[in-house]
Write a protein that holds these residues in place. Structure first.
Motif, PDB file in Angstrom:
ATOM      1  N   LEU A 145       0.830  -1.206   0.000  1.00 35.92           N
ATOM      2  CA  LEU A 145       0.000   0.000   0.000  1.00 35.92           C
ATOM      3  C   LEU A 145       0.860   1.250   0.000  1.00 35.92           C
ATOM      4  O   LEU A 145       1.927   1.290   0.638  1.00 35.92           O
ATOM      5  CB  LEU A 145      -0.890   0.028   1.247  1.00 35.92           C
ATOM      6  CG  LEU A 145      -2.053  -0.956   1.320  1.00 35.92           C
ATOM      7  CD1 LEU A 145      -2.703  -0.884   2.697  1.00 35.92           C
ATOM      8  CD2 LEU A 145      -3.077  -0.659   0.237  1.00 35.92           C
ATOM      9  N   PRO A 146       0.418   2.314  -0.685  1.00 38.39           N
ATOM     10  CA  PRO A 146       1.116   3.598  -0.557  1.00 38.39           C
ATOM     11  C   PRO A 146       1.087   4.062   0.895  1.00 38.39           C
ATOM     12  O   PRO A 146       0.198   3.716   1.668  1.00 38.39           O
ATOM     13  CB  PRO A 146       0.292   4.533  -1.452  1.00 38.39           C
ATOM     14  CG  PRO A 146      -0.424   3.638  -2.404  1.00 38.39           C
ATOM     15  CD  PRO A 146      -0.709   2.385  -1.633  1.00 38.39           C
ATOM     16  N   ALA A 147       2.057   4.856   1.261  1.00 41.78           N
ATOM     17  CA  ALA A 147       2.112   5.391   2.623  1.00 41.78           C
ATOM     18  C   ALA A 147       0.904   6.301   2.871  1.00 41.78           C
ATOM     19  O   ALA A 147       0.402   6.966   1.960  1.00 41.78           O
ATOM     20  CB  ALA A 147       3.407   6.163   2.829  1.00 41.78           C
ATOM     21  N   LEU A 148       0.442   6.306   4.111  1.00 41.65           N
ATOM     22  CA  LEU A 148      -0.657   7.183   4.510  1.00 41.65           C
ATOM     23  C   LEU A 148      -0.063   8.476   5.064  1.00 41.65           C
ATOM     24  O   LEU A 148       0.568   8.473   6.130  1.00 41.65           O
ATOM     25  CB  LEU A 148      -1.527   6.495   5.564  1.00 41.65           C
ATOM     26  CG  LEU A 148      -2.667   7.342   6.147  1.00 41.65           C
ATOM     27  CD1 LEU A 148      -3.650   7.756   5.060  1.00 41.65           C
ATOM     28  CD2 LEU A 148      -3.384   6.582   7.259  1.00 41.65           C
ATOM     29  N   GLU A 149      -0.256   9.572   4.360  1.00 39.58           N
ATOM     30  CA  GLU A 149       0.270  10.865   4.772  1.00 39.58           C
ATOM     31  C   GLU A 149      -0.897  11.841   4.929  1.00 39.58           C
ATOM     32  O   GLU A 149      -1.554  12.195   3.946  1.00 39.58           O
ATOM     33  CB  GLU A 149       1.274  11.387   3.737  1.00 39.58           C
ATOM     34  CG  GLU A 149       2.481  10.462   3.553  1.00 39.58           C
ATOM     35  CD  GLU A 149       3.416  10.932   2.455  1.00 39.58           C
ATOM     36  OE1 GLU A 149       3.052  11.914   1.750  1.00 39.58           O
ATOM     37  OE2 GLU A 149       4.480  10.321   2.286  1.00 39.58           O
ATOM     38  N   ILE A 150      -1.161  12.241   6.165  1.00 41.59           N
ATOM     39  CA  ILE A 150      -2.295  13.128   6.463  1.00 41.59           C
ATOM     40  C   ILE A 150      -1.772  14.555   6.623  1.00 41.59           C
ATOM     41  O   ILE A 150      -0.960  14.829   7.522  1.00 41.59           O
ATOM     42  CB  ILE A 150      -3.020  12.675   7.739  1.00 41.59           C
ATOM     43  CG1 ILE A 150      -3.514  11.236   7.571  1.00 41.59           C
ATOM     44  CG2 ILE A 150      -4.189  13.613   8.054  1.00 41.59           C
ATOM     45  CD1 ILE A 150      -4.169  10.651   8.810  1.00 41.59           C
ATOM     46  N   PRO A 151      -2.209  15.478   5.773  1.00 47.69           N
ATOM     47  CA  PRO A 151      -1.708  16.864   5.862  1.00 47.69           C
ATOM     48  C   PRO A 151      -2.250  17.580   7.104  1.00 47.69           C
ATOM     49  O   PRO A 151      -3.255  17.164   7.698  1.00 47.69           O
ATOM     50  CB  PRO A 151      -2.240  17.496   4.580  1.00 47.69           C
ATOM     51  CG  PRO A 151      -3.479  16.715   4.254  1.00 47.69           C
ATOM     52  CD  PRO A 151      -3.183  15.298   4.682  1.00 47.69           C
ATOM     53  N   ASP A 152      -1.588  18.651   7.486  1.00 51.03           N
ATOM     54  CA  ASP A 152      -2.025  19.427   8.646  1.00 51.03           C
ATOM     55  C   ASP A 152      -3.400  20.042   8.435  1.00 51.03           C
ATOM     56  O   ASP A 152      -4.083  20.397   9.408  1.00 51.03           O
ATOM     57  CB  ASP A 152      -1.012  20.543   8.937  1.00 51.03           C
ATOM     58  CG  ASP A 152       0.339  19.998   9.404  1.00 51.03           C
ATOM     59  OD1 ASP A 152       0.373  18.841   9.873  1.00 51.03           O
ATOM     60  OD2 ASP A 152       1.347  20.726   9.278  1.00 51.03           O
ATOM     61  N   SER A 153      -3.814  20.191   7.180  1.00 52.11           N
ATOM     62  CA  SER A 153      -5.097  20.831   6.873  1.00 52.11           C
ATOM     63  C   SER A 153      -6.285  19.884   7.072  1.00 52.11           C
ATOM     64  O   SER A 153      -7.441  20.290   6.886  1.00 52.11           O
ATOM     65  CB  SER A 153      -5.103  21.342   5.433  1.00 52.11           C
ATOM     66  OG  SER A 153      -4.868  20.266   4.526  1.00 52.11           O
ATOM     67  N   VAL A 154      -6.019  18.634   7.447  1.00 47.80           N
ATOM     68  CA  VAL A 154      -7.087  17.647   7.646  1.00 47.80           C
ATOM     69  C   VAL A 154      -6.855  16.917   8.966  1.00 47.80           C
ATOM     70  O   VAL A 154      -5.724  16.519   9.281  1.00 47.80           O
ATOM     71  CB  VAL A 154      -7.128  16.621   6.495  1.00 47.80           C
ATOM     72  CG1 VAL A 154      -8.233  15.589   6.740  1.00 47.80           C
ATOM     73  CG2 VAL A 154      -7.343  17.320   5.158  1.00 47.80           C
ATOM     74  N   HIS A 155      -7.927  16.761   9.713  1.00 50.43           N
ATOM     75  CA  HIS A 155      -7.879  15.953  10.936  1.00 50.43           C
ATOM     76  C   HIS A 155      -8.740  14.709  10.704  1.00 50.43           C
ATOM     77  O   HIS A 155      -9.909  14.821  10.327  1.00 50.43           O
ATOM     78  CB  HIS A 155      -8.428  16.731  12.128  1.00 50.43           C
ATOM     79  CG  HIS A 155      -8.629  15.895  13.359  1.00 50.43           C
ATOM     80  ND1 HIS A 155      -7.593  15.247  13.997  1.00 50.43           N
ATOM     81  CD2 HIS A 155      -9.753  15.588  14.061  1.00 50.43           C
ATOM     82  CE1 HIS A 155      -8.064  14.578  15.034  1.00 50.43           C
ATOM     83  NE2 HIS A 155      -9.372  14.768  15.100  1.00 50.43           N
ATOM     84  N   VAL A 156      -8.151  13.526  10.894  1.00 51.71           N
ATOM     85  CA  VAL A 156      -8.870  12.267  10.710  1.00 51.71           C
ATOM     86  C   VAL A 156      -8.986  11.562  12.052  1.00 51.71           C
ATOM     87  O   VAL A 156      -7.986  11.405  12.773  1.00 51.71           O
ATOM     88  CB  VAL A 156      -8.137  11.349   9.698  1.00 51.71           C
ATOM     89  CG1 VAL A 156      -8.862  10.008   9.587  1.00 51.71           C
ATOM     90  CG2 VAL A 156      -8.063  12.018   8.328  1.00 51.71           C
ATOM     91  N   ARG A 157     -10.203  11.167  12.378  1.00 53.72           N
ATOM     92  CA  ARG A 157     -10.449  10.363  13.580  1.00 53.72           C
ATOM     93  C   ARG A 157     -11.459   9.284  13.247  1.00 53.72           C
ATOM     94  O   ARG A 157     -12.034   9.258  12.158  1.00 53.72           O
ATOM     95  CB  ARG A 157     -10.961  11.236  14.726  1.00 53.72           C
ATOM     96  CG  ARG A 157     -12.324  11.875  14.505  1.00 53.72           C
ATOM     97  CD  ARG A 157     -12.841  12.480  15.798  1.00 53.72           C
ATOM     98  NE  ARG A 157     -14.072  13.241  15.638  1.00 53.72           N
ATOM     99  CZ  ARG A 157     -15.300  12.711  15.636  1.00 53.72           C
ATOM    100  NH1 ARG A 157     -15.459  11.385  15.745  1.00 53.72           N
ATOM    101  NH2 ARG A 157     -16.370  13.480  15.514  1.00 53.72           N
ATOM    102  N   THR A 158     -11.692   8.389  14.200  1.00 56.99           N
ATOM    103  CA  THR A 158     -12.683   7.338  13.994  1.00 56.99           C
ATOM    104  C   THR A 158     -14.000   7.712  14.673  1.00 56.99           C
ATOM    105  O   THR A 158     -14.080   8.673  15.454  1.00 56.99           O
ATOM    106  CB  THR A 158     -12.171   5.983  14.512  1.00 56.99           C
ATOM    107  OG1 THR A 158     -11.782   6.106  15.878  1.00 56.99           O
ATOM    108  CG2 THR A 158     -10.981   5.507  13.680  1.00 56.99           C
ATOM    109  N   TYR A 159     -15.012   6.950  14.364  1.00 58.04           N
ATOM    110  CA  TYR A 159     -16.387   7.185  14.822  1.00 58.04           C
ATOM    111  C   TYR A 159     -16.465   7.158  16.349  1.00 58.04           C
ATOM    112  O   TYR A 159     -15.955   6.241  16.994  1.00 58.04           O
ATOM    113  CB  TYR A 159     -17.259   6.086  14.240  1.00 58.04           C
ATOM    114  CG  TYR A 159     -18.738   6.152  14.530  1.00 58.04           C
ATOM    115  CD1 TYR A 159     -19.551   7.086  13.905  1.00 58.04           C
ATOM    116  CD2 TYR A 159     -19.333   5.228  15.388  1.00 58.04           C
ATOM    117  CE1 TYR A 159     -20.916   7.120  14.135  1.00 58.04           C
ATOM    118  CE2 TYR A 159     -20.697   5.239  15.618  1.00 58.04           C
ATOM    119  CZ  TYR A 159     -21.488   6.187  15.000  1.00 58.04           C
ATOM    120  OH  TYR A 159     -22.851   6.198  15.224  1.00 58.04           O
TER     121      TYR A 159
END
Length: 303
Positions: A145-159
């Protein structure tokens, strides 16, 4: 019950269980689910869905048709299953014809897997394919899989629980306004899925802009399928929905990758997803992530 397909406004618990048994037998025989998860859920609750049952002389359910009426400019949609032990007697054609009559002009009938028997019914009733739903698959081990890179402009969390449902449904409705099934989801649909044995809050990813932490940008809901006689345990890209106002930020790819990494880290060997055959944007995204076509569901309608 009569031997003619019989309409019921709301299936009894016994009827619903009988249909689930027929669905299970058909899935084992055909290697694919004969009706959708949404149709199975509709057996246990009220609503506009129309239900038709066929039975033999002793009342044993031999076939079932599910018809969702036309709504909001979308045509009526129907699904049909016949018990494998009762096939080859014209029951499938009879149920499909009854579903087409009930749904009215423009009704579409799904053929999951587009199996030879379904194509034979379509030819007999002079139906043509008007919509395709593709199942794509990908190994979670190779290619990497490609690396998961989350930019500072997005916050990802779970339900975090039902408090997320209002935003989830808002984005789902906006993202799938064009979709005759997915775009109709209600709070009851989310609640039903929370009660499913496969539900995992850690597998439902939500993306927000840090400057607006209460406004959802998009989500990716993953799912895990138990192993079967033909498949190992598999993950699924269950639903990816992006708010149209947030398009162009790469969120579809980002959220898809977040879910794929989660499923891989659970030790699953592969993943599947469903996508409309004419959704070129999604097909492009999934193609770049090494998904390949596995099988197709076809919706048929009168010419």
């Amino acid at each position: 019950m009569s031997t003619e397909p019989e309409f019921v406004a709301q299936p009894s618990a016994e009827q619903a269980e009988a249909v689930r048994d027929v669905v299970s037998r058909a899935a084992r025989t055909d290697g694919t689910a004969p009706i959708s998860e949404q149709a199975v859920h509709s057996l246990g609750r009220g609503g506009a869905t129309r239900h038709f049952f066929a039975a033999d002389a002793d009342g044993t359910v031999t076939g079932y048709a599910n018809v969702v009426p036309a709504q909001d400019g979308h045509p009526a949609m129907a699904e049909v299953v016949v018990d494998p032990q009762h096939r080859g007697r014209g029951l499938g054609s009879e149920l499909v014809e009854r579903a087409l009559q009930e749904g009215g002009e423009g009704t579409r009938v799904w053929a999951h897997g587009d199996l030879p028997a379904a194509r034979a019914v379509a030819r007999k009733l002079d139906l043509i394919g008007v919509r395709e739903l593709l199942q794509l698959r990908r190994s979670l081990t190779e290619p990497e899989l490609p690396a998961l890179e989350i930019p500072d402009s997005v916050h990802v969390r779970t339900y975090s629980g039902p408090e997320d449902d209002a935003e989830l449904l808002r984005v789902n409705a906006a993202a799938f306004a064009w979709h005759p099934e997915q775009g109709r989801w209600t709070a009851a649909d989310v609640e039903e899925r929370r009660r499913e044995s496969w539900f995992d809050p850690e597998g439902l990813f939500l993306a927000f802009d840090p400057s607006e932490p209460d406004r959802l940008l998009g989500f990716h809901w993953t799912k895990v399928h138990p192993s079967t006689a033909s498949d190992p345990q598999l993950g699924e890209v269950y639903v990816v929905g992006i708010d149209p106002a947030a398009q162009g930020r790469g969120l579809g790819r980002l959220l898809t990758l977040a879910g794929l990494h989660h499923l891989r880290d659970r030790g699953l060997p592969g993943v599947l997803l469903y996508v409309e055959g004419d959704n070129t944007s999604a097909l492009n995204t999934y193609g770049k992530l090494d998904f390949e076509r596995f099988h197709v569901d076809v919706a048929y309608a009168r010419q």
